[in-house]
Write a protein that holds these residues in place. Structure first.
Motif: not given
Lengths: 231, 822
Positions: A106-107, A110, A113-115, A117-118, A160, B437, B445, B733
């Motif tokens: 992931l960049t 990204e 953004m991960l947490p 989005e979760l 993050r 994506r 995703r 997370f």
């Protein structure tokens, strides 16, 4: 689920962890008791193998204790299954690791953004971009972790960690993989964000100097808590 | 180091991959070898021996003595035409003189009455006794127990001969078969100098000894002598046996390839896991050569160890399955040979060294700085030359096992092409997914991101899954086409009786007779006897040809038939079939192989002597004929309106059930000149063999599918470390199990669907190639194969992936994070 009566955010009660090896049962942590107030900063100190990371993992609900309990934000973690603990983490907890633990595919954007989005937060991209700019990676949104230096990777990991605006941040040797100058800047950033967000900071470190920046010190020796006091 | 790596869990995956590979190869190898030898034994019945030497001259005693010296079982037969005399009638017969021990393979079937049940026997006729075909009794109006004269001797008719294993394909021979004991031969005075006798030496023994002996004998044959093979003995089984052997070979070949893919997949993971330790060794002063030596030695030990375990497992699996199949397939399978073990070891070593070498060479180049900085670039070794070498070694190994260069070439070439196409298509698909994506929900995703964030390993996975599914689809398509083709060649109602010698004025009456028995649409074919005299107006003689078959053709009569339309199992391969305007023209349609034997081409003019008149015909087309069926076919056909005024015999074939067969004695009484030939016993034999071959094919197919599943498992395992780490981060997370499961589901469903789609397309193309160039049957393009590919791919990969990654969800995140990923 949140109870605001007490100001204690994390509490360890007779906490212990044992693992079974070929040579018998090995005690990693034994009879640990302490409490941490919300909004404070805590350093968990100790030599290598003293049980710092194990304790941090238990406090964050990343692992389960062999005996005793962890109370996180008035929730006894023993009452939750892995999914329940995951939900608590998503809502209230952030992490920074010694090895950064960024996802290589992931960049930077990204990863941050991960947490979000979760937690199904609104506008994850916007929040992530703001945080990356805040940690000085405004030009690095679309870089992959292996295109970033160690310090940049840890900045990204900090962004993050703060992305979901957690009530508590766990940091495991956050400067362990960095040179002293970079490490110093990372710590400054961590404390700045900590005060901006009013987060409880719980940091495992073997760096006595770093621990002086924290309000509370917990010292471990061979799995036992030998000191619990103000810095 | 091997032990250290083993203890550290590093080698487990590679060893497991290799064991699965070697076990599947050896099990298939053992089994195909045993089945093949079983079939060989079974089909040896068709020439009544394992090896037959035929000769036109009596000087064959040296072969007999020589074969006995080699401890083979030996017996002899002599065949010639002679005349039997009884009730003041003469009848030409095909006499076979047999000695004790005949037949060496298979049995004779005899009976006491014409239409009653028959029994198997290992005896031969006693001295003074003849066993005869039922039609001889019809022709001479005789019964069992009565006497008949042959040469200077008188014989008792002992039994009706219903089946002889080595009766060659000439079912239409006018003369019926008579079998006598060789003890009586001299007394008959039948064999004089110059008599046209076919002498045969029948030999049987261990397969390997026989094969060796065959090679020695082959170079010593004198003119007029030849070795007879099973295929020549029973042409109608030719295709079934050949394609069964090819299919079993194909299955074995594909297991090897699948195993190769499995090992390559896990070897890649192994080398990734060793980047750190190699860098560390370099730091501690190890030279590049030391590192390469260490790993090479480790690989050799591992290959030997895994090959031993794999071979043992293969042998045990094969024993277990043989036990199950014993009742079903072949009553007695020969013991397994060690060829499969050698193949297992050789394949294990070649594969591990070949597929593990390129990543190992990369380890040699790991800079010591990698210990400190994981982002230091590693110069990759160019693996092409090594993979090419592996491919070559594998091809040689496979050629050694299945001895069919065309099949090996086609499958290896096909596989490489499929791999390239799959890899390219996978690359494009991964690129396309990457675009998608940012446009889908969280779980999808993650699923999409999982695929596109590891493009390299996703491509490897799609290719491995794709190849596994391609193979399963391919084999199931080819298998069912093959089985259908075999069944179609001998349907349950295939003609089981031939009626010959029907006169022109009896055609309508015979047709009506069968109609009254409940057999409709009886098609009778005319035959006019003709002798070949001229080609392009020049006289021809048997001495003009080197070829034995051509010589033979010039000494016998041809059966010229006429037909308006091309028969169903015929295909015109050159020229064109005649139209109505060509009727009455002297045109000739020739069977293509016959034309080749006689060096005849399109538009050649052929002169036949028909009843004393020479008629000239122009070759207007060449036909290929499917001789595997029991249908009536002719080598030479002319248009209607040419031969109708010549004396013709008519012939037909019909299927008669048990009740209808009871009425045959009436037919013989009513049309006394007509001869009936019952081929039911022969067909039953052929059907039995085809059934057993089909079972073997089904079984081997199943085993290859298991090897395919092993590849899928290896592919799933290949990026388990990364997956475990990523899931730990996600769980840290706050990702719930459901989110992770949905992500995995999305990932594997997509991978499965993509691989399935590609596999469906690849399998269709490969099936066409195999049908066209190897198995020689008509391939029908079936769009449902691609759909089946997508469905099976999605189902298998999604469920296998999900099962294979369950442990990822149950490992505590802290543990995965501590272990990290290299």
């Amino acid at each position: 689920m949140t109870n605001t009566v007490s100001n204690v955010f994390v509490e360890a009660r007779q906490l212990g962890k044992q693992v079974t090896t070929r040579d018998g049962v090995l005690t990693l942590l034994d009879d640990i008791n302490f409490s941490i107030e919300a909004g404070t900063s805590v350093a968990i100190l100790g030599a290598s193998g003293s049980g710092k990371t194990t304790l941090l993992g238990l406090l964050a609900g990343l692992d389960t204790p062999s005996f005793g309990a962890v109370i996180l934000d008035n929730n006894n973690l023993n009452d939750f299954d892995e999914d329940g603990r995951a939900l608590l983490r998503a809502e209230r907890v952030g992490f920074v690791f010694q090895n950064f633990q960024l996802l290589f595919g992931l960049t930077a954007l990204e990863n941050v953004m991960l947490p979000l989005e979760l937690a199904q937060a609104a506008h994850p991209r916007k929040t992530a971009e703001e945080l990356l700019i805040r940690v000085g990676l405004g030009e690095r949104f679309h870089h992959y972790p292996n295109q970033l230096s160690g310090g940049e990777q840890q900045r990204c990991a900090i962004a993050r960690a703060f992305s979901t605006n957690p009530r508590c941040l766990f940091a495991d040797e956050p400067t362990g993989n960095l040179d002293s100058e970079t490490g110093k800047r990372i710590i400054e950033l961590l404390f700045e964000l900590n005060s901006e967000h009013g987060t409880t900071l719980i940091m495992a470190t073997h760096d006595a100097e770093l621990s002086t920046l924290c309000k509370q010190r917990l010292v471990l020796d061979a799995g036992r808590l030998v000191e619990d006091g103000a810095s | 180091m091997l032990w250290r790596d083993w203890r550290g869990g590093e080698l487990n995956i590679l060893a497991i991959g290799l064991v699965i590979a070697v076990a599947s190869i050896t099990a298939v190898g053992f089994f195909t070898d045993r089945i093949e030898r079983g079939l060989q034994m079974q089909s040896a019945e068709l020439i009544a021996a394992d090896l037959v030497i035929t000769s036109g001259r009596p000087a064959i005693n040296d072969y007999i003595a020589n074969a006995r010296e080699n401890d083979f079982q030996v017996t002899t037969t002599q065949q010639f035409r002679s005349v039997l005399l009884a009730n003041e009638r003469l009848q030409l017969a095909e006499v076979k003189v047999v000695s004790e021990g005949y037949p060496l393979r298979g049995v004779l079937r005899i009976s006491d009455s014409e239409f009653g049940d028959d029994e198997a026997t290992t005896r031969i006729p006693a001295a003074g006794e003849l066993w005869v075909e039922a039609r001889l009794l019809q022709l001479l109006d005789l019964k069992i127990g009565e006497r008949v004269s042959l040469g200077n001797s008188s014989f008792i008719l002992g039994k009706i001969l219903r089946y002889e294993p080595d009766r060659a394909g000439d079912l239409f021979s006018v003369a019926p078969r008579v079998i006598m004991n060789s003890i009586d031969l001299t007394a008959t005075g039948l064999i004089n100098t110059g008599a046209l006798v076919n002498y045969r030496v029948l030999i049987s023994g261990e397969r390997s000894d026989i094969n060796r002996y065959r090679k020695i004998i082959k170079n010593k044959l004198r003119p007029g002598e030849k070795i007879m093979t099973v295929e020549e003995g029973r042409p109608e089984l030719n295709t079934a046996l050949k394609s069964a052997r090819q299919f079993l070979g194909l299955a074995a070949l594909i297991s090897v390839l699948l195993a190769g893919v499995a090992v390559a997949t896990v070897a890649n993971r192994f080398s990734k896991r060793h980047l750190n330790s190699s860098a560390m060794m370099r730091c501690l002063g190890a030279t590049q050569n030391t590192i390469i030596q260490l790993f090479t030695l480790e690989m050799i030990w591992l290959a030997l160890l895994a090959s031993s375990v794999g071979s043992l497992l293969g042998l045990l699996t094969q024993f277990g399955i043989t036990e199950l199949l014993d009742q079903l397939v072949l009553t007695q399978l020969p013991a397994p040979s060690f060829k499969a073990v050698i193949l297992g070891y050789a394949t294990g070593i070649v594969m591990l060294m070949g597929f593990a070498m390129p990543p190992l060479l990369t380890l040699r180049r790991v800079p010591p700085l990698h210990v400190l900085r994981k982002d230091v670039p590693i110069r990759l070794t160019s693996a092409w030359s090594i993979y090419l070498l592996v491919l070559l070694s594998m091809s040689l190994l496979l050629y050694w096992q299945i001895d069919d260069p065309k099949l090996v070439g086609l499958v290896m070439g096909g596989t490489v092409a499929t791999l390239i196409v799959l890899a390219l298509a996978a690359y494009l698909l991964v690129r396309m997914l990457n675009q998608l994506r940012s446009r889908v929900g969280v779980a999808w995703r993650f699923g999409l991101a999982n695929i596109s964030r590891r493009p390299g390993s996703s491509i490897i996975q799609i290719v491995a899954f794709g190849l596994g599914i391609t193979v399963m689809l391919l084999l199931s398509t080819v298998r069912s086409d093959l089985l259908n083709d075999w069944q179609a060649s001998l349907p349950a109602d295939a003609p089981n009786h031939f009626v010959i010698n029907v006169q022109s004025d009896q055609v309508v009456a015979i047709t009506d007779y069968f109609k009254s028995m409940g057999v409709s649409n009886t098609q009778l074919y005319p035959m006019v006897r003709a002798r070949l005299l001229e080609i392009n107006h020049a006289k021809v003689a048997s001495s003009d040809y080197e070829n034995e078959r051509a010589k033979h053709l010039l000494t016998r009569e041809f059966n010229l038939s006429w037909a308006e339309k091309l028969q169903q199992d015929n295909t015109v391969v050159a020229g064109s079939w005649w139209s109505r305007k060509d009727f009455s023209k002297p045109l000739l349609s020739l069977e293509s192989k016959l034309a080749e034997t006689l060096n005849l081409k399109l538009y050649d003019v052929v002169g036949f002597d028909i009843n004393g008149t020479i008629l000239h015909f122009t070759v207007s087309n060449l036909r290929s004929v499917d001789w595997d069926t029991f249908n009536i076919n002719f080598f030479t056909v002319v248009p209607p309106g040419v031969l109708e005024d010549k004396p013709a015999n008519w012939v037909t074939s019909v299927y008669l059930n048990k009740q209808q067969r009871q009425q045959l004695s009436n037919l013989v009484r009513e049309f006394s000149n007509v001869t009936l030939i019952n081929v039911e016993s022969i067909m039953q034999r052929v059907r039995n063999i085809i059934d057993r071959v089909s079972l073997a094919v089904e079984f081997i197919f199943l085993f290859t599918v298991l090897a395919g599943l092993a590849v899928l498992y290896a592919a799933i395992q290949s990026n388990q470390d990364e997956r475990r780490f990523e899931n730990a981060v996600l769980r840290t997370f706050g990702a719930s199990k459901k989110t992770l499961m949905l992500g995995l589901f999305a990932e594997f469903t997509l991978l499965g669907a993509l691989s399935g789609l590609l596999a469906g397309l690849a399998a269709t193309s490969l099936a066409w190639l195999l049908a066209e160039f190897v198995f020689k049957f008509d391939y029908q393009f079936d769009p449902s194969v691609a759909l089946t590919g997508i469905i099976t791919g999605t189902l298998i990969v999604a469920s296998a992936g999900f099962l294979g990654t369950r442990s990822v969800l149950t490992t505590p995140p802290i543990q995965s994070l501590r272990e990290g990923v290299q």
